[in-house]
Design a protein around this motif. Structure first.
Motif, PDB file in Angstrom:
ATOM      1  N   PRO A  40      -7.848 -17.545  -2.484  1.00 35.81           N
ATOM      2  CA  PRO A  40      -6.598 -18.239  -2.787  1.00 35.81           C
ATOM      3  C   PRO A  40      -5.523 -17.386  -3.461  1.00 35.81           C
ATOM      4  O   PRO A  40      -4.416 -17.865  -3.693  1.00 35.81           O
ATOM      5  N   LEU A  41      -5.825 -16.131  -3.799  1.00 34.34           N
ATOM      6  CA  LEU A  41      -4.831 -15.312  -4.502  1.00 34.34           C
ATOM      7  C   LEU A  41      -4.205 -14.282  -3.560  1.00 34.34           C
ATOM      8  O   LEU A  41      -4.832 -13.872  -2.591  1.00 34.34           O
ATOM      9  N   PRO A  42      -2.963 -13.861  -3.874  1.00 33.17           N
ATOM     10  CA  PRO A  42      -2.315 -12.877  -3.007  1.00 33.17           C
ATOM     11  C   PRO A  42      -2.942 -11.500  -3.142  1.00 33.17           C
ATOM     12  O   PRO A  42      -3.377 -11.125  -4.226  1.00 33.17           O
ATOM     13  N   ARG A  43      -2.999 -10.790  -2.049  1.00 30.39           N
ATOM     14  CA  ARG A  43      -3.436  -9.370  -2.071  1.00 30.39           C
ATOM     15  C   ARG A  43      -2.438  -8.579  -1.235  1.00 30.39           C
ATOM     16  O   ARG A  43      -1.517  -8.002  -1.784  1.00 30.39           O
ATOM     17  N   ALA A  44      -2.586  -8.587   0.081  1.00 26.39           N
ATOM     18  CA  ALA A  44      -1.557  -7.938   0.905  1.00 26.39           C
ATOM     19  C   ALA A  44      -0.232  -8.683   0.715  1.00 26.39           C
ATOM     20  O   ALA A  44      -0.218  -9.908   0.589  1.00 26.39           O
ATOM     21  N   VAL A  45       0.884  -7.937   0.671  1.00 21.74           N
ATOM     22  CA  VAL A  45       2.177  -8.562   0.347  1.00 21.74           C
ATOM     23  C   VAL A  45       3.293  -8.250   1.348  1.00 21.74           C
ATOM     24  O   VAL A  45       4.381  -8.802   1.258  1.00 21.74           O
ATOM     25  N   HIS A  46       3.020  -7.361   2.284  1.00 26.16           N
ATOM     26  CA  HIS A  46       4.109  -6.900   3.144  1.00 26.16           C
ATOM     27  C   HIS A  46       3.605  -6.623   4.556  1.00 26.16           C
ATOM     28  O   HIS A  46       2.479  -6.176   4.749  1.00 26.16           O
ATOM     29  N   PHE A  47       4.444  -6.918   5.555  1.00 24.04           N
ATOM     30  CA  PHE A  47       4.149  -6.469   6.925  1.00 24.04           C
ATOM     31  C   PHE A  47       5.461  -6.152   7.630  1.00 24.04           C
ATOM     32  O   PHE A  47       6.539  -6.463   7.115  1.00 24.04           O
ATOM     33  N   ASP A  48       5.359  -5.528   8.804  1.00 24.56           N
ATOM     34  CA  ASP A  48       6.587  -5.060   9.458  1.00 24.56           C
ATOM     35  C   ASP A  48       6.853  -5.784  10.785  1.00 24.56           C
ATOM     36  O   ASP A  48       6.167  -6.750  11.143  1.00 24.56           O
ATOM     37  N   ASP A  49       7.860  -5.269  11.519  1.00 23.31           N
ATOM     38  CA  ASP A  49       8.292  -5.912  12.769  1.00 23.31           C
ATOM     39  C   ASP A  49       7.213  -5.889  13.855  1.00 23.31           C
ATOM     40  O   ASP A  49       7.119  -6.803  14.672  1.00 23.31           O
ATOM     41  N   TYR A  67       7.754 -19.110   5.233  1.00 24.21           N
ATOM     42  CA  TYR A  67       6.998 -18.650   4.057  1.00 24.21           C
ATOM     43  C   TYR A  67       7.183 -17.147   3.818  1.00 24.21           C
ATOM     44  O   TYR A  67       6.456 -16.550   3.047  1.00 24.21           O
ATOM     45  N   THR A  68       8.107 -16.536   4.544  1.00 29.09           N
ATOM     46  CA  THR A  68       8.315 -15.089   4.382  1.00 29.09           C
ATOM     47  C   THR A  68       9.700 -14.820   3.788  1.00 29.09           C
ATOM     48  O   THR A  68      10.582 -15.672   3.844  1.00 29.09           O
ATOM     49  N   ILE A  69       9.862 -13.630   3.241  1.00 29.27           N
ATOM     50  CA  ILE A  69      11.160 -13.195   2.712  1.00 29.27           C
ATOM     51  C   ILE A  69      11.494 -11.875   3.396  1.00 29.27           C
ATOM     52  O   ILE A  69      10.629 -10.973   3.442  1.00 29.27           O
ATOM     53  N   ASP A  86      11.572   5.348  -3.785  1.00 30.51           N
ATOM     54  CA  ASP A  86      12.510   4.290  -3.421  1.00 30.51           C
ATOM     55  C   ASP A  86      12.462   4.169  -1.897  1.00 30.51           C
ATOM     56  O   ASP A  86      12.706   5.154  -1.194  1.00 30.51           O
ATOM     57  N   TRP A  87      12.115   2.996  -1.407  1.00 36.34           N
ATOM     58  CA  TRP A  87      11.868   2.819   0.031  1.00 36.34           C
ATOM     59  C   TRP A  87      12.745   1.670   0.553  1.00 36.34           C
ATOM     60  O   TRP A  87      12.288   0.537   0.691  1.00 36.34           O
ATOM     61  N   PRO A  88      14.034   1.965   0.815  1.00 39.04           N
ATOM     62  CA  PRO A  88      14.894   0.878   1.307  1.00 39.04           C
ATOM     63  C   PRO A  88      14.539   0.503   2.747  1.00 39.04           C
ATOM     64  O   PRO A  88      14.174   1.376   3.542  1.00 39.04           O
ATOM     65  N   ARG A  89      14.628  -0.782   3.082  1.00 36.35           N
ATOM     66  CA  ARG A  89      14.395  -1.233   4.458  1.00 36.35           C
ATOM     67  C   ARG A  89      15.659  -1.914   4.949  1.00 36.35           C
ATOM     68  O   ARG A  89      16.105  -2.912   4.345  1.00 36.35           O
ATOM     69  N   PRO A  90      16.292  -1.370   5.993  1.00 38.06           N
ATOM     70  CA  PRO A  90      17.547  -1.981   6.460  1.00 38.06           C
ATOM     71  C   PRO A  90      17.313  -3.415   6.942  1.00 38.06           C
ATOM     72  O   PRO A  90      16.328  -3.692   7.612  1.00 38.06           O
ATOM     73  N   LYS A  91      18.263  -4.297   6.579  1.00 34.46           N
ATOM     74  CA  LYS A  91      18.150  -5.694   7.032  1.00 34.46           C
ATOM     75  C   LYS A  91      18.777  -5.803   8.421  1.00 34.46           C
ATOM     76  O   LYS A  91      19.813  -6.435   8.620  1.00 34.46           O
ATOM     77  N   TYR A 102       8.873  -7.578   5.909  1.00 32.66           N
ATOM     78  CA  TYR A 102       8.784  -8.951   5.394  1.00 32.66           C
ATOM     79  C   TYR A 102       7.808  -8.977   4.219  1.00 32.66           C
ATOM     80  O   TYR A 102       6.796  -8.275   4.233  1.00 32.66           O
ATOM     81  N   ARG A 103       8.110  -9.806   3.232  1.00 30.70           N
ATOM     82  CA  ARG A 103       7.149 -10.074   2.161  1.00 30.70           C
ATOM     83  C   ARG A 103       6.518 -11.429   2.416  1.00 30.70           C
ATOM     84  O   ARG A 103       7.161 -12.323   2.970  1.00 30.70           O
ATOM     85  N   PHE A 104       5.295 -11.560   1.988  1.00 28.52           N
ATOM     86  CA  PHE A 104       4.604 -12.830   2.214  1.00 28.52           C
ATOM     87  C   PHE A 104       3.525 -13.037   1.169  1.00 28.52           C
ATOM     88  O   PHE A 104       3.171 -12.127   0.423  1.00 28.52           O
ATOM     89  N   HIS A 105       3.019 -14.281   1.151  1.00 27.66           N
ATOM     90  CA  HIS A 105       1.950 -14.670   0.234  1.00 27.66           C
ATOM     91  C   HIS A 105       0.704 -14.795   1.124  1.00 27.66           C
ATOM     92  O   HIS A 105       0.666 -15.645   2.022  1.00 27.66           O
ATOM     93  N   GLN A 106      -0.287 -13.949   0.882  1.00 30.35           N
ATOM     94  CA  GLN A 106      -1.421 -13.854   1.817  1.00 30.35           C
ATOM     95  C   GLN A 106      -2.088 -15.203   2.135  1.00 30.35           C
ATOM     96  O   GLN A 106      -2.405 -15.474   3.299  1.00 30.35           O
ATOM     97  N   PRO A 107      -2.298 -16.091   1.131  1.00 30.60           N
ATOM     98  CA  PRO A 107      -2.911 -17.375   1.484  1.00 30.60           C
ATOM     99  C   PRO A 107      -2.097 -18.192   2.495  1.00 30.60           C
ATOM    100  O   PRO A 107      -2.671 -18.905   3.313  1.00 30.60           O
ATOM    101  N   ASP A 108      -0.748 -18.068   2.467  1.00 31.77           N
ATOM    102  CA  ASP A 108       0.078 -18.783   3.459  1.00 31.77           C
ATOM    103  C   ASP A 108      -0.243 -18.294   4.869  1.00 31.77           C
ATOM    104  O   ASP A 108      -0.349 -19.079   5.811  1.00 31.77           O
TER     105      ASP A 108
END
Ligand SMILES: Cc1cc2nc3c(=O)[nH]c(=O)nc-3n(C[C@H](O)[C@H](O)[C@H](O)COP(=O)(O)OP(=O)(O)OC[C@H]3O[C@@H](n4cnc5c(N)ncnc54)[C@H](O)[C@@H]3O)c2cc1C
Length: 179
Positions: A40-49, A67-69, A86-91, A102-108
């Motif tokens: 139930p807790l977050p671990r992985a927090v990011h994924f890509d296109d 559920y993503t940002i 510093d790792w900028p990601r173009p929007k 994208y950021r996400f909550h692993q349980p979602d």
């Protein structure tokens, strides 16, 4: 003894994603996971296109997107809060049709993957099922697992087995070299 096309050991993000991809092709799949539910807790927090593209194929983006940002970047800091990377990601939408980060909550994510799996009649999820032994033969794999509640032992056979059982994988120990 029941037989399946594929047994997947572990229903984290890797097992959930692979099971969905295989289920789309009509395989019978047994998924064994030793926990009673997802962690139930977050671990992985990011994924890509590219990963979003996989989620698109599976058909979970419509629900999961809310559920993503969209991530505009990440700053890695040391214990004195000095930025070490510093790792900028173009929007900006990429050729894959999605944002680069994208950021996400692993349980979602795990909930969405499981929700989709429930739609497949040939997918069987067994929680509280810890794989103890696998024996590889030329045409099939024999699997022994125990119910973590009553400690009863079960036997199943499948044509293939895939280890998605995380960092301390048991399947790793059964690695076979074909000559
Ligand atoms: C504290 C912490 C922080 C983390 N932070 C990040 C992060 O920021 N970013 C990131 O990308 N990753 C992070 N991770 C790693 C993260 O856990 C993985 O990215 C992600 O969970 C891996 O998914 P997975 O499906 O490969 O494995 P897991 O999520 O570990 O799933 C494996 C599953 O296999 C099951 N299993 C294991 N052995 C057996 C067995 N013998 N029989 C049956 N089932 C079994 C387990 O119950 C589990 O459900 C972190 C991990 C931890 C512990």
């Amino acid at each position: 003894m029941r037989e399946f096309d594929i047994t997947i050991v572990g229903l984290g993000p890797a097992g959930g994603t692979l099971s969905n991809l295989l289920a789309m092709h009509g395989f019978s799949i047994l998924i064994l996971d030793r926990e009673k539910s997802f962690y139930p807790l977050p671990r992985a927090v990011h994924f890509d296109d590219e990963i979003m593209r996989v989620f698109q194929t599976i058909g979970i983006t419509k629900d999961f997107l809310k559920y993503t940002i969209i991530n505009k970047g990440t700053k890695f800091v040391n214990s004195r809060e000095k930025v070490i990377l510093d790792w900028p990601r173009p929007k900006k939408i990429t050729d894959n049709g999605w944002y680069p980060s994208y950021r996400f909550h692993q349980p979602d994510l795990e909930k969405q993957l499981r929700k989709k799996l429930k739609k497949y009649k040939k997918v069987f999820i067994k929680q509280n099922s810890e794989v103890k032994k696998i024996t590889n033969s030329k045409n099939h794999v024999d699997i022994v697992y125990t119910n973590t509640r009553n400690h009863k032992e079960y036997y199943v056979r499948s044509k293939y087995l895939v280890g998605c059982d995380g960092a301390n994988s048991l399947i790793d120990n059964f690695f076979i070299i074909f000559y």
